[in-house]
Enzyme design. Structure first.
Site, PDB file in Angstrom:
ATOM      1  CG  HIS A  69      29.814 -38.539 -27.288  1.00 23.49           C
ATOM      2  ND1 HIS A  69      29.554 -38.488 -28.642  1.00 23.49           N
ATOM      3  CD2 HIS A  69      30.844 -37.683 -27.090  1.00 23.49           C
ATOM      4  CE1 HIS A  69      30.398 -37.653 -29.237  1.00 23.49           C
ATOM      5  NE2 HIS A  69      31.197 -37.165 -28.300  1.00 23.49           N
TER       6      HIS A  69
ATOM      7  CG  ASP B 158      26.754 -39.912 -29.852  1.00 25.43           C
ATOM      8  OD1 ASP B 158      26.816 -39.490 -28.680  1.00 25.43           O
ATOM      9  OD2 ASP B 158      27.578 -39.593 -30.743  1.00 25.43           O
TER      10      ASP B 158
END
Ligand code: UDP
Length: 500
Positions: free
Chosen positions: A22, A125
């Site tokens: 990520h 995120d």
């Protein structure tokens, strides 16, 4: 003049989730924003910053407006040693639990920083659903950063919505994923457990995550139009989510070799030349790169099957092995195996972390075994490589279907069950014969293999074009930055009207 500039200046704050799959693409995306007219702040903790700060410093020296804003990881509070701040450090379930807890506890510090920084937009995120409310409080847009494919998001959405697997008698029967433009078959066993279960509880973390996507201004995808346009469209229309495809960001942001080598890691100098020399001694397209991403630590029984499978395939390989902290027999086997492969020059082992972007670009590399993590898939596509699909957990089984059924550049190794690596038992091992068969098919000279290779090369061309001036991803990023600037100006006009 100064105030004119501050009106036009777009301040964007990025909040990456500390796991390489990520964090790496988000940092690259943040750097691209800074190169194309935004002033960028990245919020993260000390140890995580150290994995990418070199790139930020180099961007700053080139004049780009980007900085890292550090926050303190609550190591002592959750009982972790200093410096253990990333999911990839979680070599046991216990450690993983503590790291997640530490990340969860960062919320207060981050919210205070948002207030202090007063950004014009936050890009956060997918794992931080609570940032939707933070953005609402500040009256600014939040962009949801999704770290995998459009295809997997669409497939997962329709499976969750229509639950086709509920009517099956057993978990290894096939069902067709509803509403997709082509027929995609899966089994319940390949779904993440929280979706597979017959009576899913509501209100869990994943639901909050999907809700937060709907309640955001839009979603940023590290993908590109030419790769999955049908699913990009489906995502926008059926699911009604505004999105921008701005990938592949790793290829776009790391154009030179030094950046590729150091990306996502602090870098251990010295070792690089050895693997490069080894690869340079091999013919073009003759080496298989084997990697299971940044998190997976396979049990020794599985490593043993891989070692035998690779050896009996007869093909060259370069294999990244992440050390398992568990006390297991078998370490000796791997050491002997490494020695034997060195002598026969058939295989090269890299322990723990490989400079993946650099390796994939070497002409000797002709294919990859991948756990179907989205970043590894995109990086392999950009390098024009066909793949052996060995999905493990989360959405990786959807990505396998994308590679095999949609893009037709993947050979399935035949994994049956969605399981985290620490749950892999004797009954779910992938056996050496299956591995060998997939390797021989991918790396051999059959018509099927040639066609996959050709398709992969075409996708690589598209992947390179899309990030050049005038390409889809290039235009999408610039258009998004313009749109965010217009939003800022409207907000400021509204505010000054109210003030007067
Ligand atoms: N990676 C790397 N070296 C390694 C392992 C991983 O550079 O030894 C990078 C890889 O290139 C990719 C990321 O880490 O950018 C892993 O992301 P992916 O989505 O493929 O899988 P995950 O690690 O999230 O399961």
């Amino acid at each position: 003049m100064e105030s004119q500039q501050s009106h036009e200046q777009l301040n964007v704050t990025f909040l990456p989730y500390p796991t390489p799959g990520h964090m790496i693409p988000m940092i690259d995306t943040a750097r691209l924003f800074a190169k194309h007219g935004a002033t960028v702040t990245i919020i993260t903790t000390h140890a995580n910053a150290s994995t990418f700060q070199k790139h930020i410093d180099s961007d700053i020296s080139l004049g780009y407006p980007i900085k890292t804003q550090l926050i303190q990881f609550p190591a002592a509070q959750v009982g972790l040693p200093d410096g253990v701040e990333n999911v990839k450090d979680g070599s046991s379930l216990e450690l993983l639990g503590k790291i997640s807890q530490g990340i969860f506890l960062l919320q207060g510090q981050i919210e205070l920083l948002f207030q202090h920084l007063q950004p014009d937009c936050i890009v956060t995120d997918m794992m931080y659903p609570w940032t939707v409310e933070s953005a609402a409080k500040l009256g600014i847009p939040r962009l949801h950063y999704y770290s995998t494919s459009y295809f997997s998001n669409c497939a997962s959405y329709f499976v969750r919505k229509y639950r086709p697997h509920d009517s099956l008698d057993s978990d290894d029967q096939k069902f067709t994923v509803p509403c997709l433009p082509i027929s995609i078959e899966m089994t319940p066993l390949q779904l993440p457990e929280w979706i597979r279960t017959k009576n899913p509880s509501t209100g869990g973390f994943f639901e909050a995550m999907y809700e937060s996507e709907k309640n955001s201004y839009g979603t940023l995808y590290n993908s590109f139009h030419e790769l999955e346009s049908d699913y990009e469209q489906l995502n926008k229309t059926t699911m009604g989510i505004k999105s921008w495809s701005v990938g592949p960001v790793s290829a776009w942001a790391n154009k030179d070799d030094e950046k590729k080598a150091n990306r996502g890691h602090m870098g251990e100098s010295g070792k690089e030349l050895e693997w490069l020399n080894w690869l340079n001694s091999k013919q073009n397209d003759s080496v298989l790169y084997v990697s299971f991403g940044s998190l997976t630590r396979l049990p020794n029984a599985q490593l043993l099957e891989i070692a035998h499978g690779l050896e009996i395939s007869g093909h060259n390989f370069i294999w990244v092995i992440r050390k398992n902290d568990r006390d297991e027999d078998g370490d000796n086997f791997l050491q002997e195996f490494e020695q034997r492969m060195k002598e026969s020059k058939k295989g090269y082992i890299i322990w723990n972390w490989a400079p993946q972007l650099l390796i994939l670009d070497q002409p000797a590399v002709g294919g990859i075994v991948t756990h179907c993590g989205w970043n590894s898939i995109l990086e392999s596509i950009n390098a024009g490589l066909p793949m052996i699909a060995w999905p493990m957990f989360a959405e990786q089984f959807y990505n396998e279907r994308l590679l095999v059924d949609v893009l037709k550049i993947g050979v399935p190794v035949g994994v049956k069950e969605n399981k985290y690596w620490f749950n892999i038992g004797e009954e779910t091992l992938v056996r050496r014969e299956e591995i060998m068969k997939a390797v021989v098919l991918l790396m051999g000279s059959s018509q099927e293999s040639k066609e996959m290779r050709l398709k992969a090369k075409k996708l690589a061309d598209a992947s390179k074009r899309t990030i050049e001036e005038g390409g889809h991803s290039y235009n999408n990023l610039l258009q998004l930055i313009d749109e965010l600037k217009s939003l800022k100006i409207s907000r400021e006009l509204d505010k000054s009207r109210l003030d007067n």
